[in-house]
Design a protein around this motif. Sequence first.
Motif, short mmCIF file in Angstrom:
data_model
loop_
_atom_site.label_atom_id
_atom_site.label_comp_id
_atom_site.label_asym_id
_atom_site.label_seq_id
_atom_site.Cartn_x
_atom_site.Cartn_y
_atom_site.Cartn_z
N PHE A 161 0.81 -1.22 0.00
CA PHE A 161 0.00 0.00 0.00
C PHE A 161 0.85 1.28 0.00
N TRP A 162 2.16 1.14 -0.09
CA TRP A 162 3.00 2.34 -0.17
C TRP A 162 2.78 3.02 -1.52
N GLY A 163 2.89 4.34 -1.51
CA GLY A 163 2.86 5.11 -2.76
C GLY A 163 1.49 5.20 -3.42
N LYS A 164 0.42 4.98 -2.63
CA LYS A 164 -0.94 5.05 -3.22
C LYS A 164 -1.73 6.22 -2.61
N GLY A 165 -1.05 7.10 -1.93
CA GLY A 165 -1.72 8.28 -1.38
C GLY A 165 -2.27 8.08 0.04
N LEU A 166 -2.17 6.86 0.57
CA LEU A 166 -2.75 6.61 1.89
C LEU A 166 -1.97 7.31 3.00
N GLY A 167 -0.63 7.37 2.85
CA GLY A 167 0.21 8.03 3.86
C GLY A 167 -0.15 9.51 3.97
N THR A 168 -0.44 10.14 2.83
CA THR A 168 -0.84 11.55 2.84
C THR A 168 -2.19 11.69 3.56
N GLN A 169 -3.12 10.76 3.28
CA GLN A 169 -4.43 10.80 3.97
C GLN A 169 -4.26 10.62 5.48
N ILE A 170 -3.39 9.68 5.86
CA ILE A 170 -3.17 9.43 7.30
C ILE A 170 -2.60 10.69 7.96
N THR A 171 -1.68 11.35 7.25
CA THR A 171 -1.05 12.55 7.82
C THR A 171 -2.08 13.68 7.98
N VAL A 172 -2.93 13.89 6.99
CA VAL A 172 -3.96 14.94 7.13
C VAL A 172 -4.92 14.55 8.26
N ALA A 173 -5.25 13.27 8.37
CA ALA A 173 -6.14 12.83 9.46
C ALA A 173 -5.51 13.15 10.82
N LEU A 174 -4.20 12.92 10.94
CA LEU A 174 -3.53 13.22 12.22
C LEU A 174 -3.51 14.72 12.49
N LEU A 175 -3.39 15.52 11.42
CA LEU A 175 -3.45 16.98 11.58
C LEU A 175 -4.84 17.42 12.03
N GLU A 176 -5.86 16.77 11.46
CA GLU A 176 -7.23 17.06 11.88
C GLU A 176 -7.43 16.75 13.36
N MET A 177 -6.91 15.60 13.78
CA MET A 177 -7.04 15.24 15.20
C MET A 177 -6.32 16.27 16.06
N ALA A 178 -5.09 16.63 15.65
CA ALA A 178 -4.28 17.54 16.45
C ALA A 178 -4.92 18.93 16.55
N PHE A 179 -5.31 19.48 15.40
CA PHE A 179 -5.78 20.86 15.41
C PHE A 179 -7.29 20.99 15.61
N ASN A 180 -8.07 20.09 15.02
CA ASN A 180 -9.53 20.24 15.06
C ASN A 180 -10.16 19.56 16.27
#
Length: 204
Positions: A100-119
């Motif tokens: 599953f590397w290189g399919k955009g999931l890592g970017t989604q996980i990172t934005v999700a963690l930013l949402e948790m952190a900030f929102n």
Amino acid sequence: MFEFGDVRFRPFEKEDLKVLHEWENDFEVVMYSRNYPMNFASMAQLEQQYEEWLKDEKQIHFLVELAESKEPIGIARLEQHAWANVKTADIGTYIGKKEFWGKGLGTQITVALLEMAFNQLNADRCEASSVEYNERAHKALVACGFKKSGVTRQSAFVNGRKWDRFYFDILRDEYLKIRLDLLKKTLGNKLEEYIKKHCTIKGY
Ligand SMILES: CC(C)(COP(=O)(O)OP(=O)(O)OC[C@H]1O[C@@H](n2cnc3c(N)ncnc32)[C@H](O)[C@@H]1OP(=O)(O)O)[C@@H](O)C(=O)NCCC(=O)NCCS
């Protein structure tokens, strides 16, 4: 549970240690995620670590699954700390299933963690770090608005040579400026549903 696009974050359960054992002994996964790949993890060590996670109130550990199939693909961590009254969230993740590397999931996980952190957790800033050769992780962080903030020189030794470790961070205001674009990019047609569930201010 926290669902974000194609991924879902759920609490890490004891039964998940089996799949963790597989990932934590995968040379490549560890070489990229923590840079000491010879440090093999036995089941007993992982069980001990799990007990420590349970006691640690500052860190949240998640199992990351595909939202649709519930297939476990990796782990994510969010650690909250405050220094001089500034609330920081230190984040980390790896996708243990390498297909599953290189399919955009890592970017989604990172934005999700930013949402948790900030929102959800009201952090002032968010930080992450990764070894010099981990170009994919650096690109994912930069794509999510992180800026390189520092280097610890020659602090890792892997595959015959020393490597620097790169540090990245993003401030709350910086995130809020790009948030909608990031949500659009990562959520696609799931954007409206996410906004309805997690955003009280229209337009955010
Ligand atoms: C790092 C990791 C989480 C990134 O997730 P991913 O789903 O593989 O990455 P994405 O598909 O979201 O792509 C992220 C960026 O890397 C780029 N990329 C993808 N494959 C790449 C490769 N082989 N080499 C260099 N860059 C690559 C993508 O183009 C994207 O950059 P862009 O947004 O500028 O186009 C994942 O690869 C992983 O778990 N790797 C092993 C462990 C690890 O490195 N953990 C992170 C430690 S900080």
